[in-house]
Design a protein around this motif. Structure first.
Motif, PDB file in Angstrom:
ATOM      1  N   ALA A  81       0.847  -1.206   0.000  1.00 39.38           N
ATOM      2  CA  ALA A  81       0.000   0.000   0.000  1.00 39.38           C
ATOM      3  C   ALA A  81       0.879   1.251   0.000  1.00 39.38           C
ATOM      4  CB  ALA A  81      -0.913  -0.013   1.234  1.00 39.38           C
ATOM      5  N   LEU A  82       1.968   1.221   0.743  1.00 40.22           N
ATOM      6  CA  LEU A  82       2.874   2.380   0.780  1.00 40.22           C
ATOM      7  C   LEU A  82       3.535   2.593  -0.587  1.00 40.22           C
ATOM      8  CD1 LEU A  82       4.605   2.018   4.273  1.00 40.22           C
ATOM      9  CD2 LEU A  82       3.036   3.816   3.563  1.00 40.22           C
ATOM     10  N   LYS A  83       3.935   1.488  -1.203  1.00 44.33           N
ATOM     11  CA  LYS A  83       4.575   1.604  -2.525  1.00 44.33           C
ATOM     12  C   LYS A  83       3.580   2.153  -3.549  1.00 44.33           C
ATOM     13  CE  LYS A  83       7.996  -2.130  -2.399  1.00 44.33           C
ATOM     14  NZ  LYS A  83       8.058  -3.569  -2.654  1.00 44.33           N
ATOM     15  N   GLU A  84       2.331   1.674  -3.434  1.00 45.79           N
ATOM     16  CA  GLU A  84       1.292   2.084  -4.384  1.00 45.79           C
ATOM     17  C   GLU A  84       1.058   3.598  -4.379  1.00 45.79           C
ATOM     18  OE1 GLU A  84      -3.073   0.414  -4.673  1.00 45.79           O
ATOM     19  OE2 GLU A  84      -1.557  -1.182  -4.602  1.00 45.79           O
ATOM     20  N   ILE A  85       1.156   4.203  -3.202  1.00 45.82           N
ATOM     21  CA  ILE A  85       0.942   5.665  -3.172  1.00 45.82           C
ATOM     22  C   ILE A  85       2.242   6.422  -3.499  1.00 45.82           C
ATOM     23  CG2 ILE A  85      -1.045   5.668  -1.589  1.00 45.82           C
ATOM     24  CD1 ILE A  85       1.266   6.621   0.506  1.00 45.82           C
ATOM     25  N   GLY A  86       3.285   5.684  -3.830  1.00 47.02           N
ATOM     26  CA  GLY A  86       4.546   6.324  -4.248  1.00 47.02           C
ATOM     27  C   GLY A  86       5.328   6.927  -3.100  1.00 47.02           C
ATOM     28  N   ILE A  87       5.352   6.218  -1.966  1.00 47.64           N
ATOM     29  CA  ILE A  87       6.017   6.767  -0.775  1.00 47.64           C
ATOM     30  C   ILE A  87       7.503   7.069  -1.033  1.00 47.64           C
ATOM     31  CG2 ILE A  87       6.730   4.579   0.365  1.00 47.64           C
ATOM     32  CD1 ILE A  87       4.959   7.428   2.193  1.00 47.64           C
ATOM     33  N   THR A  88       8.106   6.339  -1.966  1.00 44.88           N
ATOM     34  CA  THR A  88       9.545   6.542  -2.232  1.00 44.88           C
ATOM     35  C   THR A  88       9.833   7.888  -2.903  1.00 44.88           C
ATOM     36  OG1 THR A  88       9.225   5.266  -4.226  1.00 44.88           O
ATOM     37  CG2 THR A  88      10.210   4.097  -2.376  1.00 44.88           C
ATOM     38  N   ASN A  89       8.770   8.551  -3.393  1.00 49.50           N
ATOM     39  CA  ASN A  89       8.998   9.855  -4.045  1.00 49.50           C
ATOM     40  C   ASN A  89       9.056  11.001  -3.053  1.00 49.50           C
ATOM     41  OD1 ASN A  89       8.881   8.659  -6.573  1.00 49.50           O
ATOM     42  ND2 ASN A  89       6.637   8.759  -6.579  1.00 49.50           N
ATOM     43  N   PHE A  90       8.750  10.717  -1.780  1.00 51.72           N
ATOM     44  CA  PHE A  90       8.703  11.812  -0.801  1.00 51.72           C
ATOM     45  C   PHE A  90      10.093  12.114  -0.241  1.00 51.72           C
ATOM     46  CE2 PHE A  90       4.384  10.681  -1.277  1.00 51.72           C
ATOM     47  CZ  PHE A  90       3.684  11.860  -1.071  1.00 51.72           C
ATOM     48  N   ASP A  91      10.328  13.399  -0.004  1.00 52.02           N
ATOM     49  CA  ASP A  91      11.639  13.807   0.534  1.00 52.02           C
ATOM     50  C   ASP A  91      11.769  13.441   2.005  1.00 52.02           C
ATOM     51  OD1 ASP A  91      12.585  15.360  -1.794  1.00 52.02           O
ATOM     52  OD2 ASP A  91      10.780  16.522  -1.366  1.00 52.02           O
ATOM     53  N   HIS A  92      10.639  13.505   2.704  1.00 50.70           N
ATOM     54  CA  HIS A  92      10.696  13.319   4.149  1.00 50.70           C
ATOM     55  C   HIS A  92       9.405  12.629   4.612  1.00 50.70           C
ATOM     56  CE1 HIS A  92      11.998  15.426   8.157  1.00 50.70           C
ATOM     57  NE2 HIS A  92      11.621  14.177   8.358  1.00 50.70           N
ATOM     58  N   VAL A  93       9.555  11.511   5.278  1.00 45.08           N
ATOM     59  CA  VAL A  93       8.376  10.806   5.800  1.00 45.08           C
ATOM     60  C   VAL A  93       8.435  10.825   7.325  1.00 45.08           C
ATOM     61  CG1 VAL A  93       7.103   8.630   5.870  1.00 45.08           C
ATOM     62  CG2 VAL A  93       8.256   9.315   3.755  1.00 45.08           C
ATOM     63  N   ILE A  94       7.349  11.269   7.929  1.00 46.03           N
ATOM     64  CA  ILE A  94       7.286  11.367   9.392  1.00 46.03           C
ATOM     65  C   ILE A  94       6.292  10.324   9.906  1.00 46.03           C
ATOM     66  CG2 ILE A  94       6.677  12.884  11.341  1.00 46.03           C
ATOM     67  CD1 ILE A  94       7.382  14.766   8.346  1.00 46.03           C
ATOM     68  N   VAL A  95       6.751   9.461  10.799  1.00 50.72           N
ATOM     69  CA  VAL A  95       5.860   8.441  11.372  1.00 50.72           C
ATOM     70  C   VAL A  95       5.475   8.895  12.771  1.00 50.72           C
ATOM     71  CG1 VAL A  95       5.595   6.009  12.007  1.00 50.72           C
ATOM     72  CG2 VAL A  95       7.026   6.627  10.044  1.00 50.72           C
ATOM     73  N   ALA A  96       4.204   9.182  12.948  1.00 52.45           N
ATOM     74  CA  ALA A  96       3.734   9.680  14.241  1.00 52.45           C
ATOM     75  C   ALA A  96       2.665   8.750  14.808  1.00 52.45           C
ATOM     76  CB  ALA A  96       3.205  11.110  14.077  1.00 52.45           C
ATOM     77  N   ILE A  97       2.931   7.441  14.641  1.00 47.67           N
ATOM     78  CA  ILE A  97       2.039   6.442  15.249  1.00 47.67           C
ATOM     79  C   ILE A  97       2.511   6.293  16.677  1.00 47.67           C
ATOM     80  CG2 ILE A  97       1.332   4.023  15.240  1.00 47.67           C
ATOM     81  CD1 ILE A  97       2.058   3.964  12.226  1.00 47.67           C
TER      82      ILE A  97
END
Ligand code: ATP
Length: 220
Positions: free
Chosen positions: A58-74
């Motif tokens: 699901a993460l790959k499908e939304i193109g998560i690798t194209n983002f400069d910065h990913v913040i995980v706030a779980i």
């Protein structure tokens, strides 16, 4: 240059990051497994999607690798936070920030190779504790386990003296890197300029050196 951010987990912490970045005109993709949260952020973030961040496809499908910065706030679901962090590091995201819930969580996130682990409750507690110790301490920022930057009001003993006579670097091993006076900030303070009442000093150094400096000059 505009960066693209993805914020995973729209609780109080992630939500506030998402709002702030969006207010500053950044492109933010807001992600949460809870559709109510996703709907709440549809009008705030550039885009909002509902997905489970432990689902790599699901993460790959939304193109998560194209983002400069990913913040995980779980927050509470530490297992989900760790799993999401593993997936993101495996995908070699450029910059990953993860909120840690406790020291063990922080240790694991560091071990996985997360670039930036934040522990907002603990850090805010530390900052507040420093400001409670003295009214003269305005800000405290931890740089490492042993080094900090503090913003302090010049103590009475410093007024009228200049940086040469105070000789803070030689006596205490820390550096006054900037002086705030009213609305001005001097990032390259003249060594022979006398300090005024109300001047705010920005001091960088090892915690023990800053403590000695504070005891000598700040705590009047
Ligand atoms: P805060 O203190 O910032 O409010 P918290 O520590 O209470 O947060 P939670 O409420 O547990 O943290 O989680 C924050 C958000 O993360 C919630 O909105 C939750 O729906 C979302 N979340 C939890 N697990 C996942 C997951 N696997 N994928 C995506 N989002 C998730």
């Amino acid at each position: 240059m505009k960066k693209d951010f993805a914020v995973i987990g729209l609780g109080r912490f992630g939500g506030s990051i998402c709002k702030e970045l969006s207010d500053k005109g950044m492109h933010v993709l807001a992600i949460d497994s809870d559709e109510t949260k996703v709907n709440e952020y549809k009008n705030i973030a550039y885009h909002a999607v509902g997905l489970d961040a432990t689902d790599e496809d699901a993460l790959k499908e939304i193109g998560i690798t194209n983002f400069d910065h990913v913040i995980v706030a779980i927050g509470e679901n530490i297992q989900a936070s760790i799993l999401a962090a593993v997936i993101l590091t495996d995908l070699e995201i450029r910059r990953i920030t993860v909120k840690a819930q406790n020291d063990y969580h922080e240790k694991i996130l560091n071990r996985i190779g997360v670039h930036h682990v934040v522990h907002p409750e603990r850090d805010m507690g530390k900052r507040l504790a420093h400001s409670f110790i003295s009214n003269n301490i305005l800000e405290y920022l931890e740089l490492s386990n042993e080094h900090s930057i503090v913003e302090v009001i010049a103590g009475k003993k410093m007024i009228g003296k200049n940086l040469i006579t105070l000789d803070v670097r030689a006596k205490f091993g820390c550096n006054i890197v900037a002086i705030k006076r009213g609305s001005e900030i001097d990032v390259s303070p003249e060594a022979d300029e006398p300090l005024h009442e109300g001047d705010i000093l920005i001091v960088i150094g090892a915690d023990q050196d800053i403590n000695r400096f504070e005891k000598a000059f700040i705590f009047d």
